[in-house]
Design an enzyme around this catalytic site. Structure first.
Site, mmCIF file in Angstrom:
data_model
loop_
_atom_site.group_PDB
_atom_site.id
_atom_site.type_symbol
_atom_site.label_atom_id
_atom_site.label_comp_id
_atom_site.label_asym_id
_atom_site.label_seq_id
_atom_site.Cartn_x
_atom_site.Cartn_y
_atom_site.Cartn_z
ATOM 1 N N PHE A 142 49.939 24.443 20.787
ATOM 2 C CA PHE A 142 50.892 25.381 21.621
ATOM 3 C C PHE A 142 50.790 26.459 22.598
ATOM 4 O O PHE A 142 49.888 27.111 22.465
ATOM 5 C CB PHE A 142 51.452 26.417 20.139
ATOM 6 C CG PHE A 142 52.906 27.331 20.488
ATOM 7 C CD1 PHE A 142 54.308 26.781 20.897
ATOM 8 C CD2 PHE A 142 52.584 28.498 20.892
ATOM 9 C CE1 PHE A 142 55.568 27.157 21.424
ATOM 10 C CE2 PHE A 142 53.943 29.236 21.417
ATOM 11 C CZ PHE A 142 55.201 28.925 21.506
ATOM 12 N N ASP A 227 43.204 29.567 24.496
ATOM 13 C CA ASP A 227 43.785 30.256 24.652
ATOM 14 C C ASP A 227 44.130 30.778 23.569
ATOM 15 O O ASP A 227 44.452 30.449 22.015
ATOM 16 C CB ASP A 227 45.261 29.342 24.648
ATOM 17 C CG ASP A 227 46.589 29.830 24.439
ATOM 18 O OD1 ASP A 227 46.490 31.204 23.770
ATOM 19 O OD2 ASP A 227 47.444 28.867 24.502
ATOM 20 N N LYS A 256 50.678 38.572 23.246
ATOM 21 C CA LYS A 256 51.246 39.151 22.256
ATOM 22 C C LYS A 256 50.607 40.820 22.098
ATOM 23 O O LYS A 256 51.222 42.201 22.519
ATOM 24 C CB LYS A 256 50.674 38.123 21.159
ATOM 25 C CG LYS A 256 51.254 36.714 21.293
ATOM 26 C CD LYS A 256 51.750 35.939 20.663
ATOM 27 C CE LYS A 256 52.752 34.664 20.403
ATOM 28 N NZ LYS A 256 52.743 33.918 20.504
HETATM 29 C C1 LIG Z 1 52.661 33.137 21.703
HETATM 30 C C2 LIG Z 1 52.264 31.928 22.623
HETATM 31 C C3 LIG Z 1 51.215 31.788 23.641
HETATM 32 C C4 LIG Z 1 53.089 32.241 24.556
HETATM 33 O O1 LIG Z 1 53.075 33.046 24.661
HETATM 34 P P1 LIG Z 1 54.417 33.596 25.607
HETATM 35 O O2 LIG Z 1 54.764 34.943 25.550
HETATM 36 O O3 LIG Z 1 56.049 33.503 24.163
HETATM 37 O O4 LIG Z 1 55.040 32.907 25.750
HETATM 38 C C5 LIG Z 1 51.139 30.817 23.994
HETATM 39 N N1 LIG Z 1 49.643 30.430 23.146
HETATM 40 C C6 LIG Z 1 49.779 30.711 22.104
HETATM 41 C C7 LIG Z 1 48.731 30.331 21.124
HETATM 42 C C8 LIG Z 1 50.829 31.299 21.514
HETATM 43 O O5 LIG Z 1 50.224 31.840 20.370
#
Ligand SMILES: *Cc1c(COP(=O)(O)O)cnc(C)c1O
Length: 404
Positions: A142, A227, A256
């Protein structure tokens, strides 16, 4: 005008795109680990907006920084300098040991920016023929919701009827270093991966996986892009989840909790010349690096460290995990987690996780199901032992019931 729960839900359903199916609670206020609904009921937030509110709801120091900055200067665009950006760069670089920073807004934008940057690096530094760059990603990843990103998702719901998608991505199983070894070609520019797959259900790779991944990437001149949008900034009990394996990514993505939930702020961090390939005019964002975002992020990073939230995530995470493991319930198939990134996987026969989350709501806990059978638990990093113990009592009550 009355705004009962029923009215608000009906209005949302009438006007809003139905791309979410929230639990039926309407929140109006938050403080620390707690949120309140419009009827005055209090809940322990065990989702923290998917880890964006790690510092706790409405943290007073982040709030003060935001209000102060909002009254002074909010947006200049990058056509001009602002007096917060340099300080943000300096502080995030010092915190994470990075050399270069690219500020963006959402997490998905940070991912997209990293993809663009590693491709450019591949062509201009590694010497891959133009248009041939390959990026390796993992099954069940994700990384966000933009077109580029959902194109390499393996989830049918996420991809379905959104194509055609961009080429240049290769998908391998998560946690399998041999698969990475086999997938790398001379055209591979990067391996993009989550340290722990959050949305997939808090999937922790085998010990030693990232050590091998690091070695393979180094040996093949492939950029390791971690990520850490969800795992980063203390969530797993260390500043960055990579520290659990003592490795360093070439490119790290944060988002985040970088703003403590106040504002979308994300960043691409790199330890080498990946971001150096971007020249004026080649990439940008109207809001990226704006003074309000920078002031908020600076305060969000500061309280994380000053208030010992990272250490608390390790301590309370261990307590929470042990407490969940101690619950004797035949609804539970697996309990796992690192720091305050936890999950309870239910037996398929126990019924859908959603039912348990709705029952938890009745006990004053807001948690989120993922993938039918998993309850994800990620409270703010400011949670105390007493609050963990109270939460565990509620989980024990609900998990020993059968909603099948
Ligand atoms: C939430 C998330 C994203 C995307 O972030 P958004 O601010 O919703 O675009 C990307 N990678 C990971 C691992 C995430 O948890």
């Amino acid at each position: 005008m009355s705004s009962s729960v029923i009215d608000l839900l009906a209005t949302e359903a009438r006007f809003g795109a139905q791309n979410y199916q929230p639990i039926g609670v309407v929140l109006t206020r938050g403080e620390g680990v707690w949120v309140w609904d419009i009827e005055g009921n209090r809940y322990l937030d065990c989702l923290s907006a998917y880890s964006a509110v790690s510092q706790g709801h409405c943290h007073p120091k982040i709030l003060a920084a935001m209000v102060e900055q909002a009254g002074r200067l909010t947006l200049t665009s990058r056509a001009f300098h602002n007096d917060q950006l340099a300080l943000f760069y300096e502080e995030i670089a010092a915190l994470t040991g990075s050399h270069k920073v690219l500020p963006m807004n959402s997490g998905a934008e940070a991912v997209e920016s990293a993809i663009k940057s590693v491709r450019k690096w591949g062509y201009e530094v590694k010497g891959v023929a133009d248009g041939q760059a390959e990026i390796i990603v993992c099954a069940d990843n994700f990384h966000g919701r933009t077109l580029g990103i959902v194109g390499f998702s393996t989830d049918a719901e996420t991809r379905g009827h959104f194509g055609p998608f961009a080429p240049g991505f290769k998908i391998i199983p998560f946690g399998d270093a041999a698969a990475l070894d086999a997938a790398i070609t001379p055209n591979t520019v990067a391996f993009l991966v989550e340290p722990i797959q959050g949305e997939a259900g808090v999937i922790i790779p085998p010990a030693g996986y990232f050590t091998e991944v690091r070695e393979l990437c180094t040996a093949n001149n492939v950029m390791l892009v971690l990520d850490e949008i969800q795992t980063g900034l203390g969530r797993t009990g260390k500043l960055l989840a990579e520290q659990h394996e003592g490795i360093e990514a070439d490119v790290t993505l944060l988002g985040k909790a970088l703003s403590g939930g106040f504002y979308p702020v994300s960043a691409v961090l790199s330890n080498n010349d990946v971001l150096g390939t971007l020249r004026p005019g080649q990439h940008g964002s109207t809001f990226g690096g704006n003074p309000l975002a920078c002031a908020v992020a600076r305060a969000a990073m500061r309280v994380l460290v000053e208030e010992g939230m990272i250490e608390n995530a390790a301590t309370q995470g261990a307590r929470f995990l042990q407490g969940l493991k101690d619950i004797r319930a035949n609804t539970i198939r697996d309990v796992r987690g690192r720091g305050l990134m936890l999950a309870v996987e239910l037996h398929p026969e126990a019924g859908r996780a959603r039912r348990y989350c709705e029952a938890l709501q009745g006990k004053g806990i807001l948690a989120k199901d993922t993938h039918e059978h998993t309850i994800r638990i990620a409270p703010p990093l400011v949670i105390t032992s007493d609050q963990v113990d109270w939460a565990l009592e509620q989980f024990a009550t609900i998990l020993t019931q059968d909603f099948s």
